[in-house]
Design an enzyme around this catalytic site. Structure first.
Site, PDB file in Angstrom:
ATOM      1  N   SER A  14       0.816  -1.217   0.000  1.00 25.16           N
ATOM      2  CA  SER A  14       0.000   0.000   0.000  1.00 25.16           C
ATOM      3  C   SER A  14       0.848   1.264   0.000  1.00 25.16           C
ATOM      4  O   SER A  14       1.835   1.378   0.728  1.00 25.16           O
ATOM      5  CB  SER A  14      -0.916   0.006   1.230  1.00 25.16           C
ATOM      6  OG  SER A  14      -1.644   1.224   1.296  1.00 25.16           O
ATOM      7  N   SER A  16      -0.637   4.101   0.796  1.00 26.23           N
ATOM      8  CA  SER A  16      -1.342   5.018   1.693  1.00 26.23           C
ATOM      9  C   SER A  16      -0.468   5.535   2.845  1.00 26.23           C
ATOM     10  O   SER A  16      -0.540   6.726   3.168  1.00 26.23           O
ATOM     11  CB  SER A  16      -2.596   4.347   2.248  1.00 26.23           C
ATOM     12  OG  SER A  16      -3.552   4.143   1.229  1.00 26.23           O
ATOM     13  N   THR A  60      -9.395  -1.076   2.512  1.00 28.87           N
ATOM     14  CA  THR A  60      -9.415  -1.604   1.163  1.00 28.87           C
ATOM     15  C   THR A  60     -10.487  -2.695   1.091  1.00 28.87           C
ATOM     16  O   THR A  60     -11.072  -3.088   2.096  1.00 28.87           O
ATOM     17  CB  THR A  60      -8.048  -2.198   0.774  1.00 28.87           C
ATOM     18  OG1 THR A  60      -7.765  -3.326   1.611  1.00 28.87           O
ATOM     19  CG2 THR A  60      -6.949  -1.161   0.938  1.00 28.87           C
ATOM     20  N   LYS A  64     -14.381  -2.601   2.861  1.00 32.66           N
ATOM     21  CA  LYS A  64     -15.290  -1.474   2.627  1.00 32.66           C
ATOM     22  C   LYS A  64     -16.747  -1.890   2.817  1.00 32.66           C
ATOM     23  O   LYS A  64     -17.594  -1.063   3.179  1.00 32.66           O
ATOM     24  CB  LYS A  64     -15.097  -0.917   1.213  1.00 32.66           C
ATOM     25  CG  LYS A  64     -13.722  -0.326   0.945  1.00 32.66           C
ATOM     26  CD  LYS A  64     -13.598   0.114  -0.511  1.00 32.66           C
ATOM     27  CE  LYS A  64     -12.192   0.548  -0.852  1.00 32.66           C
ATOM     28  NZ  LYS A  64     -12.071   1.008  -2.259  1.00 32.66           N
ATOM     29  N   GLU A  76     -23.494  10.429   2.801  1.00 29.31           N
ATOM     30  CA  GLU A  76     -24.418  10.148   1.702  1.00 29.31           C
ATOM     31  C   GLU A  76     -23.783   9.255   0.641  1.00 29.31           C
ATOM     32  O   GLU A  76     -24.436   8.337   0.108  1.00 29.31           O
ATOM     33  CB  GLU A  76     -24.888  11.452   1.068  1.00 29.31           C
ATOM     34  CG  GLU A  76     -25.889  11.252  -0.063  1.00 29.31           C
ATOM     35  CD  GLU A  76     -26.364  12.556  -0.678  1.00 29.31           C
ATOM     36  OE1 GLU A  76     -27.187  12.496  -1.608  1.00 29.31           O
ATOM     37  OE2 GLU A  76     -25.907  13.631  -0.232  1.00 29.31           O
ATOM     38  N   ASN A  85     -14.742   3.523   2.680  1.00 31.05           N
ATOM     39  CA  ASN A  85     -13.302   3.302   2.678  1.00 31.05           C
ATOM     40  C   ASN A  85     -12.596   4.109   3.761  1.00 31.05           C
ATOM     41  O   ASN A  85     -11.374   4.063   3.863  1.00 31.05           O
ATOM     42  CB  ASN A  85     -12.697   3.639   1.308  1.00 31.05           C
ATOM     43  CG  ASN A  85     -12.656   5.129   1.034  1.00 31.05           C
ATOM     44  OD1 ASN A  85     -13.514   5.883   1.502  1.00 31.05           O
ATOM     45  ND2 ASN A  85     -11.671   5.569   0.278  1.00 31.05           N
ATOM     46  N   ASP A 100     -13.713   7.521  -2.431  1.00 32.73           N
ATOM     47  CA  ASP A 100     -13.354   7.038  -3.763  1.00 32.73           C
ATOM     48  C   ASP A 100     -14.058   7.839  -4.857  1.00 32.73           C
ATOM     49  O   ASP A 100     -13.471   8.125  -5.905  1.00 32.73           O
ATOM     50  CB  ASP A 100     -13.717   5.558  -3.906  1.00 32.73           C
ATOM     51  CG  ASP A 100     -12.764   4.646  -3.155  1.00 32.73           C
ATOM     52  OD1 ASP A 100     -11.620   5.072  -2.882  1.00 32.73           O
ATOM     53  OD2 ASP A 100     -13.157   3.505  -2.838  1.00 32.73           O
ATOM     54  N   GLY A 124     -18.136  -5.003 -11.582  1.00 29.99           N
ATOM     55  CA  GLY A 124     -19.420  -4.819 -10.913  1.00 29.99           C
ATOM     56  C   GLY A 124     -19.339  -4.706  -9.411  1.00 29.99           C
ATOM     57  O   GLY A 124     -20.361  -4.846  -8.727  1.00 29.99           O
ATOM     58  N   GLY A 125     -18.164  -4.436  -8.848  1.00 26.74           N
ATOM     59  CA  GLY A 125     -17.992  -4.399  -7.403  1.00 26.74           C
ATOM     60  C   GLY A 125     -18.129  -3.016  -6.793  1.00 26.74           C
ATOM     61  O   GLY A 125     -18.722  -2.104  -7.383  1.00 26.74           O
TER      62      GLY A 125
END
Length: 272
Positions: A14, A16, A60, A64, A76, A85, A100, A124-125
């Site tokens: 990562s 981050s 990650t 999430k 929201e 996340n 994100d 599609g995730g």
């Protein structure tokens, strides 16, 4: 000292920690930010065991989704996408955010993509859900979601209805035929070979945001580069969503800029 961490599996790669540490150094904050290997089955016990020194977490996939039942409040965007996340520990309350979407919008804007009428999303995730909300923010009226398994985009079709845009499910093979979009967002893991060569007209007319950044370029990204198309590196999304997380951890609000934010963003960018 306030404590923060990014959780996931695998997490050793990562970026981050470098991004966040650079930001807090620039802000003059003596805050710790580390990476912790974590799977979903250990998340609840980990969060329950945190003391008052902890300010927040970055998450990650699949955390999430896994974190949602553990939170007291969702912003929201996290509610819309069904994915958080970012977790902020705020006077005993666990608040969940999704940065994100903002990261996608901001990195596309930086690349000159400020509006979209028709878009394509691959996958599609949870990241695809964030990409769909982002394209809606950019003004899209129609998005085609391309997946490998029939029915895998059902949740995104329903989300599109809530957002007020038309979402059609297609197969990944449709990349060879789709030619009427201004934006393609790929949310599949890095290194994935989709097994199809995208339509030349699509490469010529649509910008590609490839969320995966390791390895780079992905096979899809290589096709865009070979066709001299416009490609937006996934590291831009990572950078801008991290800046929004810094806002949350420092100010408690993703919409309130931190002091001297341009300089903060610049030192974060240098870590990539």
């Amino acid at each position: 000292m306030r404590r923060l961490a990014v959780l996931g599996s695998p997490i050793a790669h990562s970026k981050s920690p470098g991004l966040h540490r650079a930001a807090y150094r620039r802000l003059g904050l003596d805050w710790e930010y580390i990476a912790i290997e974590m799977r979903g089955e250990g998340l609840a016990d980990f969060i329950e065991g945190l003391d008052a020194a902890w300010r927040g977490l970055s998450l990650t996939m699949p955390l999430k989704h896994d974190v949602l039942p553990l939170l007291d409040d969702l912003d929201e965007v996290a509610s819309l996408t069904g994915a958080a996340n970012t977790v902020l520990f705020d006077d005993g309350t666990r608040r969940g955010f999704n940065t994100d979407v903002g990261g996608i919008v901001r990195t596309l804007g930086e690349a000159g993509v400020g509006s979209v009428h028709r878009g394509v999303i691959i996958g599609g995730g949870a990241t695809a859900a964030s990409a769909l909300v982002a394209t809606a923010e950019l003004g899209a009226s129609h998005v085609r979601v391309l997946v490998r398994r029939a029915g895998a985009a059902a949740d995104l079709v329903a989300l599109g209805g809530r957002l007020g845009l038309v979402v059609d499910e297609g197969r990944v093979d449709d990349l060879a035929r789709v030619d009427d979009a201004e934006l393609v967002v790929s949310t599949v893991p890095g290194g994935t070979d989709l097994g199809v060569e995208p339509c030349g007209a699509l490469i010529a007319h649509a910008a590609l945001l490839d969320v995966a950044y390791d390895p780079w370029p992905s096979p899809l990204g290589a096709s865009w580069l070979a066709g001299r198309g416009t490609i937006v590196h996934g590291l831009g999304m990572l950078l801008h969503q991290a800046l929004l997380q810094v806002r949350i951890f420092v100010n408690g609000d993703p919409f309130t800029a931190v002091p001297d934010e341009d300089a903060v963003l610049a030192v974060m960018r240098e870590t990539l």
